[in-house]
Motif scaffolding. Structure first.
Motif, PDB file in Angstrom:
ATOM      1  N   PRO A  99      49.971  -7.573 -12.829  1.00 17.64           N
ATOM      2  CA  PRO A  99      50.050  -6.224 -13.464  1.00 17.64           C
ATOM      3  C   PRO A  99      50.192  -5.198 -12.645  1.00 17.64           C
ATOM      4  CG  PRO A  99      47.623  -6.981 -13.769  1.00 17.64           C
ATOM      5  CD  PRO A  99      48.459  -8.108 -13.260  1.00 17.64           C
ATOM      6  N   ILE A 150      49.756  -1.719 -12.392  1.00 17.86           N
ATOM      7  CA  ILE A 150      48.948  -0.678 -12.836  1.00 17.86           C
ATOM      8  C   ILE A 150      48.549   0.385 -11.907  1.00 17.86           C
ATOM      9  CG2 ILE A 150      46.854   0.247 -14.264  1.00 17.86           C
ATOM     10  CD1 ILE A 150      48.312  -1.557 -15.887  1.00 17.86           C
ATOM     11  N   ALA A 151      49.683   1.424 -11.615  1.00 12.72           N
ATOM     12  CA  ALA A 151      49.414   2.355 -10.340  1.00 12.72           C
ATOM     13  C   ALA A 151      48.731   3.624 -10.951  1.00 12.72           C
ATOM     14  CB  ALA A 151      51.031   2.688 -10.017  1.00 12.72           C
ATOM     15  N   GLU A 152      48.552   3.909 -12.134  1.00 13.26           N
ATOM     16  CA  GLU A 152      47.928   4.943 -12.549  1.00 13.26           C
ATOM     17  C   GLU A 152      47.160   4.856 -14.177  1.00 13.26           C
ATOM     18  OE1 GLU A 152      50.961   7.871 -13.201  1.00 13.26           O
ATOM     19  OE2 GLU A 152      52.027   6.658 -14.687  1.00 13.26           O
ATOM     20  N   GLU A 153      46.724   5.689 -14.580  1.00  6.26           N
ATOM     21  CA  GLU A 153      45.937   5.529 -15.901  1.00  6.26           C
ATOM     22  C   GLU A 153      46.914   5.076 -16.884  1.00  6.26           C
ATOM     23  OE1 GLU A 153      42.712   8.263 -16.736  1.00  6.26           O
ATOM     24  OE2 GLU A 153      44.106   8.766 -18.624  1.00  6.26           O
ATOM     25  N   THR A 154      46.803   4.143 -17.504  1.00  2.78           N
ATOM     26  CA  THR A 154      47.849   3.566 -18.539  1.00  2.78           C
ATOM     27  C   THR A 154      47.157   2.861 -19.734  1.00  2.78           C
ATOM     28  OG1 THR A 154      48.951   2.439 -16.616  1.00  2.78           O
ATOM     29  CG2 THR A 154      49.453   1.573 -18.637  1.00  2.78           C
ATOM     30  N   ILE A 210      42.229   1.996 -22.211  1.00  2.29           N
ATOM     31  CA  ILE A 210      42.745   3.009 -21.175  1.00  2.29           C
ATOM     32  C   ILE A 210      42.339   2.230 -19.914  1.00  2.29           C
ATOM     33  CG2 ILE A 210      42.830   5.099 -19.922  1.00  2.29           C
ATOM     34  CD1 ILE A 210      43.992   5.355 -22.793  1.00  2.29           C
ATOM     35  N   VAL A 211      43.418   1.904 -19.068  1.00  3.45           N
ATOM     36  CA  VAL A 211      42.845   1.198 -17.996  1.00  3.45           C
ATOM     37  C   VAL A 211      43.673   1.758 -16.649  1.00  3.45           C
ATOM     38  CG1 VAL A 211      42.611  -1.247 -18.865  1.00  3.45           C
ATOM     39  CG2 VAL A 211      44.751  -0.315 -18.109  1.00  3.45           C
ATOM     40  N   ASP A 212      43.036   1.625 -15.334  1.00  6.28           N
ATOM     41  CA  ASP A 212      43.441   2.188 -14.130  1.00  6.28           C
ATOM     42  C   ASP A 212      43.509   1.076 -13.202  1.00  6.28           C
ATOM     43  OD1 ASP A 212      40.325   3.794 -13.275  1.00  6.28           O
ATOM     44  OD2 ASP A 212      40.848   1.606 -13.483  1.00  6.28           O
ATOM     45  N   THR A 268      41.777   0.464 -10.716  1.00  7.11           N
ATOM     46  CA  THR A 268      40.327  -0.289 -10.657  1.00  7.11           C
ATOM     47  C   THR A 268      40.249  -1.478 -11.463  1.00  7.11           C
ATOM     48  OG1 THR A 268      39.307   1.341 -11.821  1.00  7.11           O
ATOM     49  CG2 THR A 268      39.386   1.730  -9.756  1.00  7.11           C
ATOM     50  N   ALA A 269      40.717  -1.495 -12.805  1.00  9.24           N
ATOM     51  CA  ALA A 269      40.582  -2.482 -13.857  1.00  9.24           C
ATOM     52  C   ALA A 269      41.352  -3.820 -13.552  1.00  9.24           C
ATOM     53  CB  ALA A 269      41.040  -1.954 -15.086  1.00  9.24           C
ATOM     54  N   VAL A 270      42.446  -3.756 -12.620  1.00  8.77           N
ATOM     55  CA  VAL A 270      43.288  -4.856 -12.353  1.00  8.77           C
ATOM     56  C   VAL A 270      42.415  -5.971 -11.647  1.00  8.77           C
ATOM     57  CG1 VAL A 270      45.143  -5.754 -10.910  1.00  8.77           C
ATOM     58  CG2 VAL A 270      45.236  -3.340 -11.875  1.00  8.77           C
ATOM     59  N   GLY A 292      39.425  -6.932 -11.964  1.00 11.74           N
ATOM     60  CA  GLY A 292      38.594  -7.383 -13.033  1.00 11.74           C
ATOM     61  C   GLY A 292      39.549  -8.463 -14.173  1.00 11.74           C
ATOM     62  N   TYR A 293      40.572  -7.860 -14.060  1.00 14.49           N
ATOM     63  CA  TYR A 293      41.465  -8.678 -15.209  1.00 14.49           C
ATOM     64  C   TYR A 293      42.032  -9.819 -14.430  1.00 14.49           C
ATOM     65  CZ  TYR A 293      46.157  -9.930 -16.994  1.00 14.49           C
ATOM     66  OH  TYR A 293      47.247 -10.848 -17.306  1.00 14.49           O
ATOM     67  N   ARG A 329      39.205 -12.475 -14.710  1.00 13.02           N
ATOM     68  CA  ARG A 329      39.167 -13.039 -15.972  1.00 13.02           C
ATOM     69  C   ARG A 329      40.337 -13.876 -16.315  1.00 13.02           C
ATOM     70  NH1 ARG A 329      35.807 -10.238 -20.043  1.00 13.02           N
ATOM     71  NH2 ARG A 329      37.334 -11.070 -21.638  1.00 13.02           N
ATOM     72  N   THR A 331      51.301   6.483 -19.401  1.00 13.66           N
ATOM     73  CA  THR A 331      52.307   5.264 -19.321  1.00 13.66           C
ATOM     74  C   THR A 331      51.363   4.334 -20.343  1.00 13.66           C
ATOM     75  OG1 THR A 331      52.443   5.300 -16.954  1.00 13.66           O
ATOM     76  CG2 THR A 331      52.985   3.277 -18.011  1.00 13.66           C
ATOM     77  N   ARG A 352      51.808   0.651 -22.418  1.00 19.44           N
ATOM     78  CA  ARG A 352      52.262  -0.992 -22.168  1.00 19.44           C
ATOM     79  C   ARG A 352      51.694  -1.527 -23.317  1.00 19.44           C
ATOM     80  NH1 ARG A 352      51.796  -3.024 -16.175  1.00 19.44           N
ATOM     81  NH2 ARG A 352      52.684  -1.160 -15.937  1.00 19.44           N
ATOM     82  N   TRP A 361      41.543  -7.654 -20.812  1.00 21.67           N
ATOM     83  CA  TRP A 361      41.632  -6.224 -20.240  1.00 21.67           C
ATOM     84  C   TRP A 361      40.243  -5.367 -21.014  1.00 21.67           C
ATOM     85  CZ3 TRP A 361      44.075  -4.346 -16.385  1.00 21.67           C
ATOM     86  CH2 TRP A 361      45.314  -5.033 -16.055  1.00 21.67           C
ATOM     87  N   VAL A 367      37.166  -5.126 -18.933  1.00 20.82           N
ATOM     88  CA  VAL A 367      37.329  -4.224 -17.592  1.00 20.82           C
ATOM     89  C   VAL A 367      37.768  -2.829 -17.924  1.00 20.82           C
ATOM     90  CG1 VAL A 367      37.580  -6.190 -16.365  1.00 20.82           C
ATOM     91  CG2 VAL A 367      39.407  -4.969 -17.392  1.00 20.82           C
ATOM     92  N   SER A 397      36.036   0.678 -16.733  1.00 17.51           N
ATOM     93  CA  SER A 397      36.887   1.794 -15.742  1.00 17.51           C
ATOM     94  C   SER A 397      36.778   3.110 -16.449  1.00 17.51           C
ATOM     95  CB  SER A 397      38.182   1.046 -15.518  1.00 17.51           C
ATOM     96  OG  SER A 397      38.864   1.358 -16.996  1.00 17.51           O
ATOM     97  N   ARG A 427      55.507   3.036  -6.597  1.00 15.69           N
ATOM     98  CA  ARG A 427      54.730   2.105  -7.505  1.00 15.69           C
ATOM     99  C   ARG A 427      55.797   2.139  -8.880  1.00 15.69           C
ATOM    100  NH1 ARG A 427      48.596   2.860  -7.202  1.00 15.69           N
ATOM    101  NH2 ARG A 427      48.456   2.904  -4.918  1.00 15.69           N
TER     102      ARG A 427
END
Lengths: 292, 581
Positions: free
Chosen positions: A215, A217-221, A235-237, A239-241, A243-244, A247, B28, B30, B38, B41, B45, B580
């Motif tokens: 994935p 994910i370069a910014e808050e998504t 909401i992920v950023d 840093t969450a990748v 952990g993903y 899993r 963004t 998705r 997700w 995690v 975050s 990116r």
């Protein structure tokens, strides 16, 4: 469904005989690797308690003072069940996972039909959506292609339930190739276990999209669940990748371990892989081999 | 720490649009088919502070860049190694002496500025204005433009400067004791301070005295006495100009001897009000070339005589400044004469208590003066005077015994609830005393004292404190207005107004009583007019600061570099994000 080049590619392939045991009812042209009752001698092996004493080769015993039995090559056709996950999660990717699964399912169907094996197909989401019983020949091929072509990603995933429903409707022996992303929360793979219980050898084809494998994910998504519009947005950023990844790896490892423990083929593929690469993956998993 | 340019802090308002833009940016979005992977995690975050900080690196970099830029523009000054110095500026009248390029004060201001420029910027500077009473103007950093404005705003006075008191004030002020005290003055240097002597010897003349009086035998006519002095070593021809209430009385040519003076007496047909004597032409110091005198119009004292004797009435009548009423009218009485009164009569004025005839009569005895400095005893000669004492009740503990008869109190003065009282414990009907020359003088003095006349000085010298007593409680908020109509700071307590801000020479007006009252302030010529000894041939060089400045932190440059660095980081982050996406 398949181009002429792809068909030519498939003409040289057969489904591997290690998958499932043939039925003696039909006259498939495939030689199977399975050992069973037949004319053509294949090999000797040591006698084990429970073997049929009529298979003991006394000649070898007289000579070598060892009890061995003859193993003959059995002849017959393979029952191939193509189970296609058509839930909404299979719409992810470009091309989407369903498109990739559909292509590969069509290829396997083509190979099986060419070798006069029997093929059945079913699409499922929470339950079996469409089902075509076993059959052979060109008519069956076109019917399978029709069902595969009509499959649209919709509905939520309930893989275990769908496989158990399908397993209850059919019996083995046979090979069930399950095309799915296997994204089901808290799944203990009951569906696959049930297929085994029903004498059907499952082949796990885990289809994942590139953005699921890596994935970006370069910014808050904000993430929304494609199968559940009412679920809260996550909401992920970046840093969450990590952990993903962990899993996802755990999920894939679980599948892999299950298949390894039950000596089943596990074929992880990406929806962006080329057709040749997909076939190569199947070949590496000993699902298909070159026609000898 | 201080800020050289605090107005730059207004630029912090730019943070608002930056943060608003960040909040409004499109996120963004998705769709995923594996939200359950997700979910866990994502919650981690979202709540972690470090994670929130990491996902907003761009905003952090932008805000940090803005803060660093604003800080650099605000020019912070860190008081590293700060010391305190005191600068004392002499504002006496002599500092107004003109020299080649401006006045001595101008030269002193230039010297102060030069001293400031030699001090480390973070030095704390305590500025003291040396007047008759030292005034701590304020404490500033050496770099502070407000300090330079405060220095340039100082003006000379017409009075003296108490430099010693200013030095004590500089050292004794609350806060850090100054490591150095600088005095910028044209006076004699004092030890233990860094004295910067200002000014060169100069020729100067001054009007040193002026007095006006009414001629006793010619109503309205008067004389004005003017004394002028030459402080220089050469004689000088000049003119003395006398002006009364703005009208020229006359010009009188004079020749002032070297280091000597002359006196001129001028007859004035109708002398009254403010008389000014001016020396023409002006010289190095102009403020002492003019002096004022004041002749106040005599306001009659209104006396209500109840009872009393023939002698009392005659004594009062002899005083042309007294109006006597036998019957109480509508007017307010300044003095109430009460014969044989057991208690004070109603009213606000002073009370002259006269006893009734003594019973039995005793022999007259010798009078002695007990309080010769009291205003009632002015010009009172009791030698050989005899009077008949009258016994009275015990005297009040706060009463002043003006005179005694055989040791017993005979004339007493005191105040009761703000009212002045004079008690005569002697027989005023006894001719031996009543027709003596002492009696009318006594009655006149007592009347003036009871009416509080002459209590307020009408001529003062610049720098002297003022204490003004209102005859009655002020009807409006008392006010003190100086020359050119500028209000002068004062303090009022009850019916008394005080001020220590009489720095300029001229006519002052006191408001608050029944009518406006005026008085004049003259320059302090005694201490300030002799410019022959001030300064030296060459101005004393400004002492260089011997302490190596521990210096201020020059934080502007590091802040600018930090801001540029943050801008680079922000640009790199922005490019990374763009690559990116």
């Amino acid at each position: 469904m398949l181009s002429a080049d792809e068909a030519r590619l498939l003409d040289r392939l057969i489904l591997s005989a290690s998958s499932g045991s043939p039925s003696a009812a039909a006259s498939g042209l495939r030689r199977t690797a399975s050992r069973g009752v037949g004319v053509e001698f294949q090999d000797y092996r040591h006698y084990e308690p429970g073997d049929d004493p009529r298979l003991i080769d006394w000649t070898v015993e007289a000579r070598l003072r060892q009890l061995v039995i003859r193993v003959s090559r059995a002849e017959g056709h393979l029952r191939l069940y193509l189970l296609l996950d058509a839930s909404r999660s299979m719409a992810i990717g470009a091309p989407d996972k369903l498109c990739c699964a559909r292509k590969l399912a069509a290829a396997l169907c083509y190979i099986a039909i060419a070798r006069r094996d029997a093929v059945a197909v079913a699409t499922f989401d929470e339950t079996i959506r469409q089902h075509l019983p076993l059959g052979g020949g060109r008519v069956q091929l076109s019917r399978v292609f029709e069902i595969l072509g009509a499959a649209e990603p919709r509905g939520r995933s309930a893989i275990d339930r769908a496989l158990m429903t399908y397993g209850a409707a059919v019996r083995g022996p046979g090979v069930a190739v399950v095309f799915s992303d296997f994204f089901q929360e808290a799944s203990d793979l009951q569906g696959l276990r049930y297929l085994l219980h029903r004498g059907i050898t499952p082949v796990v084809m885990q289809v994942l999209a590139p953005e699921e494998l890596d994935p970006d994910i370069a910014e808050e998504t904000a993430l929304t669940d494609i199968e559940d519009s009412g679920a809260p947005t996550l909401i992920v950023d970046p840093t969450a990748v990590r952990g993903y990844y962990e899993r996802l790896s755990q999920l894939s490892q679980k599948l892999s371990d299950f298949c390894a423990a039950n000596r089943l083929p596990y074929v992880p593929i990406s929806s962006s892989d080329s057709f040749e690469r997909l076939l190569h993956a199947c070949e590496q998993a000993s699902l298909i081999s070159a026609y000898a | 720490m201080g800020l050289a340019n605090p107005s730059a802090l207004w630029l912090l308002l730019l943070l608002i649009p930056v943060i608003l833009a960040w909040k409004q940016r499109p996120k963004t979005t998705r769709a995923v088919g594996n939200a359950f992977l997700w979910r866990r995690v994502a919650s981690r975050s979202a709540t972690s502070f470090v994670a929130r900080l990491r996902r907003n690196w761009l905003l952090v970099a932008q805000v940090a860049f803005l803060l660093a830029s604003v800080a650099a523009l605000a020019r912070p000054v860190l008081p590293f190694g700060t010391r305190t110095v005191a600068l004392i500026l002499d504002l006496s009248a002599s500092m107004g002496a003109r020299e080649k390029s401006g006045t001595r004060l101008d030269a002193a201001v230039a010297a102060v500025i030069s001293t400031l420029d030699s001090l480390p910027r973070t030095t704390r500077v305590r500025l003291i204005a040396a007047r008759s009473v030292p005034d701590q103007v304020g404490e500033y950093f050496a770099w502070d433009p407000a300090l330079r404005r405060a220095i340039r705003d100082q003006e000379t006075t017409a009075g003296p400067a108490d430099i010693s008191a200013a030095i004590e004030a500089a050292r004794g002020a609350a806060g850090v004791a100054p490591s150095d005290v600088y005095v910028f003055s044209d006076g004699q240097p004092e030890p233990s301070v860094r004295w910067v002597r200002i000014g060169k010897p100069a020729a100067n003349t001054a009007i040193t005295n002026i007095a006006a009086r009414r001629l006793p035998l010619s109503p309205g006519a008067g004389q004005v006495l003017v004394e002028a002095w030459n402080y220089w070593t050469e004689p000088l021809d000049a003119q003395i100009e006398v002006v009364q209430n703005g009208s020229l009385v006359g010009r009188y040519p004079v020749r002032l001897p070297s280091r000597g003076g002359i006196t001129v007496v001028v007859d004035v047909p109708a002398v009254d009000g403010v008389i000014r004597a001016r020396l023409v032409p002006d010289d190095a110091l102009a403020v002492d070339n003019s002096r004022l005198a004041m002749l106040r119009s005599i306001r009659p004292v209104r006396v209500l005589l109840t009872g009393g004797t023939f002698f009392i009435e005659k004594a009062l009548g002899a005083n042309r400044t007294v109006l006597v009423d036998r019957v109480r009218g509508q007017a307010r009485y300044d003095v109430l004469v009460c014969e044989n009164c057991s208690e004070l009569p109603a009213g606000e004025g002073g009370v002259l208590l006269i006893p009734g005839a003594p019973q039995p009569r005793v022999e007259a005895a010798e009078m002695t003066l007990s309080a010769p400095n009291h205003p009632i005893a002015a010009a009172l000669d009791l030698s050989g005077m005899r009077a008949v004492p009258i016994s009275q009740n015990a005297q009040r503990h706060d009463s002043i015994v003006i005179a005694r008869i055989s040791g017993r109190p005979a004339i007493l003065a005191y105040e009761v609830d703000g009212r002045r009282v004079v008690e005569l414990r002697l027989d005023v009907t006894d001719p031996s005393f009543a027709i003596s020359t002492v009696f009318p003088i006594l009655i006149a003095n007592a009347t003036d004292w009871l009416a509080r006349r002459g209590e307020n000085s009408r001529e003062l010298v610049a720098g002297e404190p003022l204490q003004w007593v209102f005859g009655e409680k002020p009807t409006q908020q008392p006010d003190l207005v100086g020359p050119v109509g500028r209000r002068v700071s004062s303090f009022t307590s009850g019916s008394r107004l005080t001020s220590s801000s009489l720095h300029g020479a001229g006519v002052y007006v006191v408001r608050g009583g029944a009518a406006e009252e005026t008085f004049v302030v003259n320059p302090a010529t005694a201490s300030e007019s002799d410019l022959s000894a001030s300064g030296s041939a060459a101005q004393t060089a400004i002492p260089q600061t011997s302490v190596t400045p521990r210096g201020e932190r020059q934080v502007v440059l590091p802040l600018l570099l930090l801001a540029l660095g943050l801008l680079s980081v922000e640009w790199w982050l922005r490019c990374s994000v763009a690559r990116r996406t």
